[in-house]
Motif scaffolding. Structure first.
Motif, short mmCIF file in Angstrom:
data_model
loop_
_atom_site.label_atom_id
_atom_site.label_comp_id
_atom_site.label_asym_id
_atom_site.label_seq_id
_atom_site.Cartn_x
_atom_site.Cartn_y
_atom_site.Cartn_z
N GLN A 2 40.06 39.01 69.14
CA GLN A 2 41.36 38.80 68.54
C GLN A 2 42.09 40.13 68.40
O GLN A 2 41.49 41.20 68.46
CB GLN A 2 41.22 38.12 67.18
CG GLN A 2 40.55 36.76 67.23
CD GLN A 2 41.33 35.78 68.08
OE1 GLN A 2 42.55 35.65 67.95
NE2 GLN A 2 40.63 35.05 68.95
N SER A 3 43.41 40.03 68.20
CA SER A 3 44.22 41.23 68.12
C SER A 3 43.78 42.14 66.98
O SER A 3 43.73 43.38 67.13
CB SER A 3 45.70 40.86 67.95
OG SER A 3 46.51 42.01 67.95
N GLU A 4 43.42 41.55 65.82
CA GLU A 4 43.00 42.36 64.69
C GLU A 4 41.71 43.12 64.99
O GLU A 4 41.56 44.29 64.61
CB GLU A 4 42.81 41.48 63.45
CG GLU A 4 44.07 40.82 62.94
CD GLU A 4 44.44 39.55 63.71
OE1 GLU A 4 43.70 39.19 64.66
OE2 GLU A 4 45.47 38.92 63.37
N GLN A 5 40.80 42.46 65.68
CA GLN A 5 39.54 43.11 66.04
C GLN A 5 39.77 44.23 67.04
O GLN A 5 39.18 45.30 66.94
CB GLN A 5 38.56 42.08 66.61
CG GLN A 5 37.16 42.62 66.82
CD GLN A 5 36.22 41.57 67.39
OE1 GLN A 5 36.65 40.69 68.15
NE2 GLN A 5 34.96 41.65 67.02
N ALA A 7 42.54 45.95 67.37
CA ALA A 7 43.19 47.05 66.65
C ALA A 7 42.17 47.90 65.93
O ALA A 7 42.24 49.14 65.95
CB ALA A 7 44.21 46.49 65.65
N ALA A 14 48.71 47.43 64.59
CA ALA A 14 48.79 46.02 64.98
C ALA A 14 49.78 45.83 66.12
O ALA A 14 49.55 45.01 67.03
CB ALA A 14 49.19 45.17 63.78
N SER A 18 48.75 44.33 69.74
CA SER A 18 49.39 43.15 70.32
C SER A 18 49.85 43.42 71.75
O SER A 18 49.74 42.57 72.63
CB SER A 18 50.57 42.73 69.45
OG SER A 18 51.25 41.63 70.01
#
Length: 205
Positions: A2-5, A7, A14, A18
């Motif tokens: 996922q994007s958070e991971q 980052a 963030a 993305s």
């Protein structure tokens, strides 16, 4: 991923995550960079080389002093003064690139040192490397070298280099992978920190 991971793994904002998540994950999948250690190593190395996924084209914005200190074999004091950035003039970047890369790395014609300067997340440099990379990622890089300064080709070129030059064969060996990518041990401490950061993030459930 996922994007958070991503980052957290790359140590970036963030917004940058993305932007880069899809190009990087697709590039890793295409070139079989699939194990967590290899993905962490790839993310750490590309983050270091690209200054945190912000720089895709090599800069030659050197002062005369920097040219003399970094490249004494290529610049006399007079040449460094003529080409380097001062209060009176900007750096003559095409000429600097040509002195560094002209007649090397497959560059033969005038100004190919500048035309085929470093680009991508792991900077592909020189006509010969552009030719090999073009074949590896199926893009017309010799005629359109600036393609490597756009996100998807930049990520693909890095994954191609990582896989084709043997980084997967020395999984987890930071010094060896750094030598393959950089030609030495430049920035090893930063790469080590980035690798641990990436490993920690990728191991989170």
């Amino acid at each position: 991923m996922q994007s958070e991971q991503f980052a957290a793994a790359a140590g970036i904002s963030a917004e940058l995550a993305s932007r880069w998540l899809e190009p990087v994950t697709e590039a890793m999948e295409r070139f079989s960079i699939i194990h967590p250690m290899d993905q962490a190593m790839f993310i750490a190395q590309t983050a270091h080389e690209s200054e945190g996924f912000t720089t895709l084209t090599e800069s030659f914005d050197y002062t005369p002093q920097a040219l003399e200190q970094l490249f004494p074999a290529y610049f006399t004091p007079q040449q460094a003064t003529a080409l380097g950035r001062t209060a009176e003039q900007p750096a003559q970047q095409p000429q600097i690139a040509e002195r560094l890369y002209g007649q090397r790395l497959g560059n033969l014609s005038p100004m190919e040192g500048w035309i085929y300067r470093g680009r991508g997340l792991i900077q592909v440099t020189g006509r010969d490397n552009y030719c090999r990379c073009a074949s590896g990622i199926d893009l017309p890089l010799l005629s359109h070298p600036d393609l490597l300064a756009s996100d998807t080709p930049a990520a693909l070129s890095a994954a191609w280099y990582f896989a084709s030059q043997g980084c997967l064969a020395c999984s987890g060996d930071l010094e060896k992978v750094t030598e393959i990518i950089n030609g030495g041990s430049n920035g090893l401490a930063d790469r080590a920190v980035r690798l641990q950061t990436a490993l920690t993030a990728l191991q989170q459930v």
